[in-house]
Design a protein around this motif. Structure first.
Motif, PDB file in Angstrom:
ATOM      1  N   LEU A 229      -9.489   1.058  20.251  1.00  0.00           N
ATOM      2  CA  LEU A 229     -10.626   1.977  20.294  1.00  0.00           C
ATOM      3  C   LEU A 229     -10.205   3.394  20.660  1.00  0.00           C
ATOM      4  CD1 LEU A 229     -13.312  -0.234  22.110  1.00  0.00           C
ATOM      5  CD2 LEU A 229     -13.040   0.173  19.654  1.00  0.00           C
ATOM      6  N   GLN A 284     -19.691  -0.755  23.470  1.00  0.00           N
ATOM      7  CA  GLN A 284     -20.814  -0.777  22.526  1.00  0.00           C
ATOM      8  C   GLN A 284     -21.210   0.627  22.080  1.00  0.00           C
ATOM      9  OE1 GLN A 284     -23.745  -3.049  24.718  1.00  0.00           O
ATOM     10  NE2 GLN A 284     -23.013  -4.989  23.871  1.00  0.00           N
ATOM     11  N   THR A 287     -18.699   1.333  19.300  1.00  0.00           N
ATOM     12  CA  THR A 287     -18.660   0.436  18.137  1.00  0.00           C
ATOM     13  C   THR A 287     -20.021   0.195  17.521  1.00  0.00           C
ATOM     14  OG1 THR A 287     -18.889  -1.544  19.518  1.00  0.00           O
ATOM     15  CG2 THR A 287     -16.647  -0.735  19.098  1.00  0.00           C
ATOM     16  N   GLY A 289     -22.018  -1.914  18.697  1.00  0.00           N
ATOM     17  CA  GLY A 289     -22.287  -3.340  18.894  1.00  0.00           C
ATOM     18  C   GLY A 289     -23.372  -3.600  19.917  1.00  0.00           C
TER      19      GLY A 289
END
Length: 289
Positions: A229, A284, A287, A289
Motif C-alpha cells: 500500500l 480501508q 483501498t 474496502g
C-alpha cells in the motif's frame, strides 16, 4: 522500537566490513563464553532471539523477583554485563523467546565492531542521513547504549525509519541499509512461528495486507510498514521526559519510569490496544474496502 534500529546497524556494520556476517560466533565478542554451553551461539541466533539464554521478559511489577527485564532496568548500572552473564537454558537456535537481554548483547557487538557507542554510530549512519534531528538514545550508567529500548524521537522521525525500510534501505540516492539486509530481516526466525525476523515483528493483524511488518515499542510505540500500500503508519505513546541526560541509572528510575508507574513521568501505555482495530480503517481509506 530500538531493537529494529539496532538490527539495521548490524546490517550496516556488516556492509562496512566491521562484522564478518550473521554466522560469526558470539565468542568473538564475548570470549569468556568459550568452553561453556554458550560456545556455539552465533550472531544470527541473537538477532533471531534464539540465543538459548535463560531470560524472563515479564513487565508485571508484581513479578520483580522473577523478571530479568525488570531486574536489568531497575537494578543494574551495567545492563550489558547483566545480559551477558545469563546462563544457557537451551541449545542456541533451538528455541525462540522474546528477550531484551538478547538485544542488549548486540550493544556489545556493535561497540566492539565499530569502536564507538551504538548511539554515536546510529547518529552517523541513520539519524543524520535521514534528517532525524530530534533524537536521544539512552545509555546505561556505564555508558552502554540500550539497544533493547529507550530510543526517543518524534513520530515523523520514526516514520522516516519505516519509510527507509519500505524503500529497501534506500534514502534518495543513498543506500543507507543494504537491500539484502532489509529482505533478510523479514525472514521469520525458524522457531518463532513466523512472527519475528531480525528484530522486526512479522505477525499479520486481521484486515491488513500480509506483507506488513512492524517495529513495536513498549508503552504504545509502533511503526507499521505495508509495502503493497506504499504505507507507513506510526503511533507514539504518551511520553514525559524529565529534564536531564538520557542515562538509565537505577538510582534515578523514578525520573523515567515506564507503564505510568509515576504520575506525570516517563511513558504511559494505551489503556487497550488492537493492531487490527487501529489499522483497518486506515487500510480501508486507501483501498475503498
Amino acid at each position: 522500537m530500538a531493537k529494529s534500529f539496532t538490527s539495521a546497524l548490524i546490517g550496516i556494520a556488516i556492509e562496512d566490513g566491521l562484522i564478518p556476517g550473521v554466522d560469526e560466533p558470539m565468542t568473538t565478542y564475548y570470549p569468556e563464553w568459550a568452553g561453556s554451553e554458550r560456545d556455539t551461539m552465533t550472531l544470527r541466533d541473537v538477532l533471531q532471539m534464539s540465543s538459548g539464554l535463560d531470560w524472563v521478559e515479564n513487565y508485571d511489577p508484581s513479578s520483580i523477583a522473577e523478571s530479568d527485564i525488570i531486574q536489568q532496568v531497575i537494578g543494574e548500572q551495567d545492563q550489558l554485563a547483566y545480559a551477558s552473564s545469563q546462563p544457557a537454558k537451551a541449545e542456541p537456535g533451538s528455541v525462540w523467546s522474546y528477550s531484551s537481554g538478547d538485544t542488549m548483547l548486540l550493544s556489545g557487538v556493535l561497540e566492539q565492531a565499530t569502536g564507538m557507542p551504538v548511539d554515536e554510530y546510529a547518529q552517523e549512519k541513520i539519524f543524520d542521513p535521514l534528517g532525524i534531528d530530534q533524537v536521544e538514545w539512552w545509555r546505561d550508567a556505564r555508558g552502554h547504549t540500550l539497544t533493547h529500548c529507550c530510543l526517543d524521537t518524534t513520530s515523523r522521525g520514526f516514520a522516516r525509519f519505516g519509510l527507509l525500510y519500505m524503500r529497501g534501505g534506500l534514502w534518495g540516492d543513498q543506500q543507507i541499509v543494504p537491500s539484502d539486509w532489509v529482505k533478510d530481516s523479514r525472514e521469520p526466525a525458524p522457531e518463532s512461528d513466523g512472527i519475528d525476523g531480525f528484530q522486526w515483528w512479522l505477525d499479520h493483524p486481521d484486515g491488513v495486507p500480509d506483507d506488513i511488518f512492524s517495529a513495536q515499542g513498549h508503552d504504545g510505540q509502533f511503526i507499521y510498514v505495508i509495502p503493497s500500500l506504499d504505507l507507513v503508519v506510526v503511533r507514539n505513546g504518551t511520553y514525559v521526559k524529565n529534564p536531564g541526560d538520557p542515562i538509565a541509572d537505577p538510582n534515578l528510575f523514578g525520573k523515567y519510569p515506564s507503564d505510568g508507574l509515576v504520575a506525570g513521568q516517563g511513558t504511559s501505555p494505551p489503556a487497550d490496544w488492537d493492531d487490527s482495530a487501529f489499522l483497518t480503517p486506515v487500510v480501508q481509506s486507501l483501498t475503498g474496502g
